[in-house]
Write a protein that holds these residues in place. Sequence first.
Motif, short mmCIF file in Angstrom:
data_model
loop_
_atom_site.label_atom_id
_atom_site.label_comp_id
_atom_site.label_asym_id
_atom_site.label_seq_id
_atom_site.Cartn_x
_atom_site.Cartn_y
_atom_site.Cartn_z
N ASN A 1 6.48 -3.18 13.63
CA ASN A 1 6.29 -2.96 15.07
C ASN A 1 7.57 -2.68 15.83
O ASN A 1 7.56 -2.58 17.06
CB ASN A 1 5.58 -4.18 15.66
CG ASN A 1 4.18 -4.35 15.12
OD1 ASN A 1 3.47 -3.37 14.89
ND2 ASN A 1 3.76 -5.59 14.89
N TRP A 2 8.69 -2.55 15.12
CA TRP A 2 9.96 -2.24 15.75
C TRP A 2 10.11 -0.73 15.91
O TRP A 2 9.51 0.05 15.18
CB TRP A 2 11.12 -2.76 14.91
CG TRP A 2 11.18 -4.24 14.72
CD1 TRP A 2 10.14 -5.09 14.45
CD2 TRP A 2 12.36 -5.06 14.75
NE1 TRP A 2 10.59 -6.38 14.31
CE2 TRP A 2 11.95 -6.39 14.49
CE3 TRP A 2 13.70 -4.79 14.96
CZ2 TRP A 2 12.85 -7.45 14.44
CZ3 TRP A 2 14.61 -5.84 14.91
CH2 TRP A 2 14.19 -7.16 14.67
N ARG B 1 6.49 1.72 11.91
CA ARG B 1 5.36 2.60 12.25
C ARG B 1 5.77 3.78 13.13
O ARG B 1 5.07 4.79 13.19
CB ARG B 1 4.27 1.79 12.95
CG ARG B 1 3.53 0.86 11.99
CD ARG B 1 2.52 0.00 12.70
NE ARG B 1 1.77 -0.84 11.76
CZ ARG B 1 1.42 -2.08 11.98
NH1 ARG B 1 1.75 -2.68 13.11
NH2 ARG B 1 0.73 -2.75 11.08
N ASP B 2 6.90 3.66 13.84
CA ASP B 2 7.31 4.74 14.73
C ASP B 2 8.02 5.87 13.98
O ASP B 2 8.28 6.92 14.55
CB ASP B 2 8.24 4.21 15.84
CG ASP B 2 9.64 3.90 15.34
OD1 ASP B 2 9.76 3.32 14.23
OD2 ASP B 2 10.61 4.24 16.04
N GLU B 3 8.34 5.67 12.71
CA GLU B 3 9.13 6.64 11.97
C GLU B 3 8.37 7.92 11.65
O GLU B 3 8.91 9.03 11.76
CB GLU B 3 9.62 6.04 10.65
CG GLU B 3 10.67 4.98 10.78
CD GLU B 3 11.09 4.49 9.41
OE1 GLU B 3 12.12 4.97 8.92
OE2 GLU B 3 10.40 3.63 8.83
N ALA C 1 2.52 5.08 10.29
CA ALA C 1 1.79 4.47 11.40
C ALA C 1 0.45 3.92 10.96
O ALA C 1 -0.16 3.10 11.64
CB ALA C 1 1.60 5.49 12.53
N LYS C 2 -0.04 4.35 9.80
CA LYS C 2 -1.33 3.88 9.28
C LYS C 2 -1.21 2.58 8.50
O LYS C 2 -2.22 1.98 8.14
CB LYS C 2 -1.93 4.94 8.34
CG LYS C 2 -2.21 6.29 8.99
CD LYS C 2 -2.76 7.25 7.95
CE LYS C 2 -3.04 8.62 8.56
NZ LYS C 2 -3.59 9.54 7.53
N GLU C 3 0.01 2.17 8.21
CA GLU C 3 0.24 1.02 7.33
C GLU C 3 -0.11 -0.31 7.99
O GLU C 3 0.08 -0.52 9.17
CB GLU C 3 1.71 0.95 6.92
CG GLU C 3 2.08 1.93 5.84
CD GLU C 3 1.72 1.42 4.46
OE1 GLU C 3 0.84 0.55 4.34
OE2 GLU C 3 2.32 1.93 3.49
N ARG C 4 -0.62 -1.23 7.18
CA ARG C 4 -0.71 -2.63 7.55
C ARG C 4 0.62 -3.30 7.23
O ARG C 4 1.46 -2.75 6.51
CB ARG C 4 -1.83 -3.33 6.79
CG ARG C 4 -3.22 -2.77 7.06
CD ARG C 4 -3.68 -3.08 8.48
NE ARG C 4 -5.10 -2.78 8.65
CZ ARG C 4 -5.58 -1.63 9.13
NH1 ARG C 4 -4.74 -0.68 9.47
NH2 ARG C 4 -6.88 -1.46 9.26
N ILE C 5 0.82 -4.51 7.72
CA ILE C 5 2.03 -5.26 7.40
C ILE C 5 2.00 -5.68 5.93
O ILE C 5 3.00 -5.59 5.22
CB ILE C 5 2.17 -6.47 8.33
CG1 ILE C 5 2.49 -5.98 9.75
CG2 ILE C 5 3.28 -7.41 7.84
CD1 ILE C 5 2.48 -7.06 10.79
#
Length: 299
Positions: free
Chosen positions: A186-187, A135-137, A142-146
């Motif tokens: 979350n990394w 999500r930090d990329e 950042a909008k994605e679910r797992i």
Amino acid sequence: MKEILVNNALESEAIYIFREVVGQFENPVLLFSGGKDSISLVRLAQKAFHPAKIPFPLLHVDTGHNFPETIEFRDRLAEELGLKLIVRYVQDAIDDGKVIEETGKYSSRNILQTTTLLEAIEEFKFDACIGGARRDEEKARAKERIFSVRNDFGEWDEKNQRPEVFDMLNGRIEIGQNVRVFPISNWTELDVWNYIALEEIEIPSIYFSHEREIFERDGLLWTASEHVYRNKEELIETRNVRFRTIGDITCTAAVESEAVGIEEVIREIRESSISERGARIDDKRSEAAMETRKQQGYF
């Protein structure tokens, strides 16, 4: 010690996600690029299912313009671990007239991967594709679910995603749908590098400083390659560089660096004011470049 504790927590979450994938889906696959994130996914999958082998194959969509060091590493890793490696080629889609290769200054095959990926998913009937996106990329990621559900055309609707409360992952899908799964959502970039250091994971040599023939364009350093468009005014020179992220050679720029080991890389990232994907030209085509590609079926 604090970094190691954080990595352990993230590792536990990722292992839980891997086990949920195998428990909820019939035919998963791990999307493997040969980059640091997908290599870390392989290690996490090993831990999730040890002492058994990883219970799903690796899939690589090969643009034909990948870094040779990455392809060599991909093949060697799959052979050493005894994993099934499926490779599908963008060149085949070009030859069949399904996609049109770009030309000109910023031409790249990276955007053409979507068609080949969707065809591979259909060919093997994969219902879950595990990827290394974080999500930090990029803001679209950042909008994605797992567990990110895609429709039967492979399309992503960012406005129609399932809640994931208290780590409850819902893998129920209808016929034709599939799910993209992101165990390291979350990394951060530093988390990945700390994990690589902690686990002593081998990664391709181009992540570390090395001499390379490059040329400068738009303030970025590009590999002097037959696949990369270059004007005669753009002069080739040799510099010490490395890559923070690895994609198609035509869209991935290098950064000047003297970091020859993991500790130096971590120190360099801490001090950097540029994001990891700041050297990916495909993200700069428009403000919504990544989101548009994801809506069309990109990883």
